[in-house]
Design a protein around this motif. Structure first.
Motif, PDB file in Angstrom:
ATOM      1  N   MET A 108       0.817  -1.182   0.000  1.00 24.13           N
ATOM      2  CA  MET A 108       0.000   0.000   0.000  1.00 24.13           C
ATOM      3  C   MET A 108       0.871   1.259   0.000  1.00 24.13           C
ATOM      4  SD  MET A 108      -3.172   0.934   0.290  1.00 24.13           S
ATOM      5  CE  MET A 108      -4.354   1.846   1.159  1.00 24.13           C
ATOM      6  N   SER A 109       1.933   1.259   0.776  1.00 22.48           N
ATOM      7  CA  SER A 109       2.813   2.417   0.827  1.00 22.48           C
ATOM      8  C   SER A 109       3.529   2.608  -0.509  1.00 22.48           C
ATOM      9  CB  SER A 109       3.810   2.296   1.977  1.00 22.48           C
ATOM     10  OG  SER A 109       4.660   1.197   1.767  1.00 22.48           O
ATOM     11  N   TRP A 110       3.806   1.483  -1.199  1.00 23.88           N
ATOM     12  CA  TRP A 110       4.431   1.600  -2.521  1.00 23.88           C
ATOM     13  C   TRP A 110       3.470   2.271  -3.500  1.00 23.88           C
ATOM     14  CZ3 TRP A 110       9.312   1.150  -3.511  1.00 23.88           C
ATOM     15  CH2 TRP A 110      10.107   0.405  -2.676  1.00 23.88           C
ATOM     16  N   ALA A 111       2.247   1.936  -3.420  1.00 27.57           N
ATOM     17  CA  ALA A 111       1.248   2.527  -4.324  1.00 27.57           C
ATOM     18  C   ALA A 111       1.146   4.036  -4.075  1.00 27.57           C
ATOM     19  CB  ALA A 111      -0.104   1.860  -4.125  1.00 27.57           C
ATOM     20  N   LEU A 112       1.142   4.440  -2.786  1.00 23.60           N
ATOM     21  CA  LEU A 112       1.090   5.868  -2.477  1.00 23.60           C
ATOM     22  C   LEU A 112       2.353   6.580  -2.952  1.00 23.60           C
ATOM     23  CD1 LEU A 112      -0.520   5.918   1.071  1.00 23.60           C
ATOM     24  CD2 LEU A 112      -1.502   6.760  -1.045  1.00 23.60           C
ATOM     25  N   ALA A 113       3.495   5.952  -2.794  1.00 24.82           N
ATOM     26  CA  ALA A 113       4.754   6.541  -3.231  1.00 24.82           C
ATOM     27  C   ALA A 113       4.773   6.700  -4.753  1.00 24.82           C
ATOM     28  CB  ALA A 113       5.929   5.692  -2.755  1.00 24.82           C
ATOM     29  N   ILE A 114       4.293   5.684  -5.453  1.00 23.77           N
ATOM     30  CA  ILE A 114       4.250   5.746  -6.928  1.00 23.77           C
ATOM     31  C   ILE A 114       3.284   6.838  -7.372  1.00 23.77           C
ATOM     32  CG2 ILE A 114       3.538   4.498  -9.007  1.00 23.77           C
ATOM     33  CD1 ILE A 114       4.673   1.953  -7.673  1.00 23.77           C
ATOM     34  N   LEU A 115       2.115   6.899  -6.760  1.00 29.18           N
ATOM     35  CA  LEU A 115       1.145   7.931  -7.119  1.00 29.18           C
ATOM     36  C   LEU A 115       1.699   9.330  -6.828  1.00 29.18           C
ATOM     37  CD1 LEU A 115      -2.265   6.423  -5.968  1.00 29.18           C
ATOM     38  CD2 LEU A 115      -1.497   6.836  -8.294  1.00 29.18           C
ATOM     39  N   PHE A 116       2.379   9.488  -5.696  1.00 30.17           N
ATOM     40  CA  PHE A 116       2.983  10.767  -5.356  1.00 30.17           C
ATOM     41  C   PHE A 116       4.065  11.147  -6.376  1.00 30.17           C
ATOM     42  CE2 PHE A 116       6.060  13.431  -3.034  1.00 30.17           C
ATOM     43  CZ  PHE A 116       5.218  14.487  -2.708  1.00 30.17           C
ATOM     44  N   GLY A 117       4.879  10.195  -6.780  1.00 30.41           N
ATOM     45  CA  GLY A 117       5.928  10.429  -7.779  1.00 30.41           C
ATOM     46  C   GLY A 117       5.330  10.826  -9.119  1.00 30.41           C
ATOM     47  N   VAL A 118       4.279  10.148  -9.540  1.00 30.65           N
ATOM     48  CA  VAL A 118       3.619  10.476 -10.798  1.00 30.65           C
ATOM     49  C   VAL A 118       3.022  11.886 -10.722  1.00 30.65           C
ATOM     50  CG1 VAL A 118       1.659   9.880 -12.288  1.00 30.65           C
ATOM     51  CG2 VAL A 118       3.171   8.078 -11.460  1.00 30.65           C
ATOM     52  N   ALA A 119       2.440  12.233  -9.574  1.00 30.83           N
ATOM     53  CA  ALA A 119       1.853  13.564  -9.396  1.00 30.83           C
ATOM     54  C   ALA A 119       2.930  14.641  -9.517  1.00 30.83           C
ATOM     55  CB  ALA A 119       1.141  13.665  -8.051  1.00 30.83           C
ATOM     56  N   VAL A 120       4.091  14.419  -8.910  1.00 27.58           N
ATOM     57  CA  VAL A 120       5.184  15.386  -8.987  1.00 27.58           C
ATOM     58  C   VAL A 120       5.658  15.517 -10.432  1.00 27.58           C
ATOM     59  CG1 VAL A 120       7.589  15.811  -8.320  1.00 27.58           C
ATOM     60  CG2 VAL A 120       5.922  15.090  -6.597  1.00 27.58           C
ATOM     61  N   ILE A 121       5.804  14.431 -11.133  1.00 28.19           N
ATOM     62  CA  ILE A 121       6.250  14.457 -12.535  1.00 28.19           C
ATOM     63  C   ILE A 121       5.239  15.219 -13.397  1.00 28.19           C
ATOM     64  CG2 ILE A 121       6.653  13.030 -14.586  1.00 28.19           C
ATOM     65  CD1 ILE A 121       7.907  10.940 -12.689  1.00 28.19           C
TER      66      ILE A 121
END
Length: 125
Positions: free
Chosen positions: A1-14
């Motif tokens: 779950m934390s990986w999914a949030l980290a990936i979503l956060f990274g995509v949002a920043v990009i």
């Protein structure tokens, strides 16, 4: 779950960073369109001025000192020669200027004759 949030956060920043480049690109594109439009208008105005100068110089060469009449006659001759050079027929020029075809032909004789003489000389060479 934390990986999914980290990936979503990274995509949002990009995507956030990409949006800055996208708006800059759109501003540059609008500026380029504006410059292109302005440049096109200026070129059209210059072409019109050049055409008018060419016609005036041709009239001056033909009428050198002979046209002591009014500026009205000069203006009419300028308009008739301009329409002729644009490819209008003598009939349409006469109708547009409300003159007889013979009158229009008489005005254009020096310019038509000079053009035909140039062609003959060019073909003789």
């Amino acid at each position: 779950m934390s990986w999914a949030l980290a990936i979503l956060f990274g995509v949002a920043v990009i995507l956030f960073i990409v949006s800055f480049f996208k708006t800059d690109s759109m501003k540059i594109e609008q500026q380029i369109e504006q410059i292109t439009s302005t440049f096109g208008d200026e070129v059209s105005q210059l072409q019109m001025q050049i055409r008018n100068l060419e016609i005036d110089s041709e009239i001056m060469a033909q009428e050198a000192g002979l046209l002591a009449g009014s500026s009205e006659k000069w203006s009419l001759l300028h308009d008739v020669l301009d329409l002729y050079k644009r490819g209008y027929s003598l009939d349409s020029i006469a109708a547009k200027k409300e003159r007889s075809i013979e009158e229009i032909q008489d005005m254009l004789v020096p310019y038509i004759k000079a053009k035909e003489e140039r062609r003959k000389v060019a073909n003789d060479i």
